[in-house]
Design a protein around this motif. Structure first.
Motif, PDB file in Angstrom:
ATOM      1  N   UNK A  78      14.689  14.167   2.117  1.00 60.70           N
ATOM      2  CA  UNK A  78      13.539  13.920   2.988  1.00 60.70           C
ATOM      3  C   UNK A  78      12.370  13.455   2.126  1.00 60.70           C
ATOM      4  N   UNK A  79      11.485  12.680   2.766  1.00 61.61           N
ATOM      5  CA  UNK A  79      10.291  12.224   2.047  1.00 61.61           C
ATOM      6  C   UNK A  79       9.061  12.552   2.894  1.00 61.61           C
ATOM      7  N   UNK A  80       8.025  13.021   2.208  1.00 57.11           N
ATOM      8  CA  UNK A  80       6.753  13.263   2.890  1.00 57.11           C
ATOM      9  C   UNK A  80       6.138  11.909   3.232  1.00 57.11           C
ATOM     10  N   UNK A  81       5.727  11.774   4.476  1.00 63.45           N
ATOM     11  CA  UNK A  81       5.130  10.540   4.963  1.00 63.45           C
ATOM     12  C   UNK A  81       3.627  10.544   4.671  1.00 63.45           C
TER      13      UNK A  81
ATOM     14  N   UNK B  53      13.820  12.104   7.045  1.00 60.72           N
ATOM     15  CA  UNK B  53      14.950  11.902   6.154  1.00 60.72           C
ATOM     16  C   UNK B  53      15.040  10.454   5.705  1.00 60.72           C
ATOM     17  N   UNK B  54      15.424  10.274   4.442  1.00 62.29           N
ATOM     18  CA  UNK B  54      15.658   8.963   3.839  1.00 62.29           C
ATOM     19  C   UNK B  54      17.162   8.744   3.682  1.00 62.29           C
ATOM     20  N   UNK B  55      17.870   9.786   3.284  1.00 62.17           N
ATOM     21  CA  UNK B  55      19.321   9.761   3.086  1.00 62.17           C
ATOM     22  C   UNK B  55      19.924  10.969   3.783  1.00 62.17           C
ATOM     23  N   UNK B  56      21.072  10.755   4.438  1.00 58.38           N
ATOM     24  CA  UNK B  56      21.715  11.864   5.145  1.00 58.38           C
ATOM     25  C   UNK B  56      23.225  11.765   4.974  1.00 58.38           C
TER      26      UNK B  56
END
Length: 118
Positions: A95-98, A105-108
């Motif tokens: 996950x990345x903080x927006x 999530x960026x990658x799952x």
């Protein structure tokens, strides 16, 4: 409007709630626009492909149960989230903080470790 994840821990809980409700758009909202979701057919890259993957996944209205969240690893604006599922499989997501402080999530990788069959 879907409630945003204000902590990385929120993402898994929101996933289960939205998947059980059949809320495809709510699921897509958990991901960045260019995120990558691993699927049995190969990676789904971007919102349109992730949406299509969830439409297929939810077509038969499966029921999702919350697994056991694993400790979250954080490094700056990134967080590694993981959940141990009831069948022993484990998920892994980045996950990345927006910019607004929420998390997506960026990658799952929904299932990367399944115990061997007996």
């Amino acid at each position: 409007m879907h409630e945003p994840a204000t902590r990385p821990e929120d993402l898994g809980r929101f996933f289960v709630t939205r998947a059980n409700a059949g809320d495809v758009e709510g699921l897509v909202a958990l991901y960045e626009p260019d995120a990558v979701l691993a699927t049995p057919a190969g990676p789904a890259v971007g919102a349109a492909a992730i949406r299509a993957a969830f439409v297929r996944m939810l077509a038969d209205r499966p029921t999702f149960t919350p697994g056991r969240p694993q400790p979250i690893l954080r490094s700056g604006e990134l967080a590694l989230t993981a959940t141990r599922l009831d069948d022993g499989a484990t998920t892994a997501e980045v996950a990345r903080r927006q910019p607004d402080g929420t998390w997506r999530w960026v990658l799952d990788q929904p299932r990367f470790a399944v115990p061997p069959m007996s």
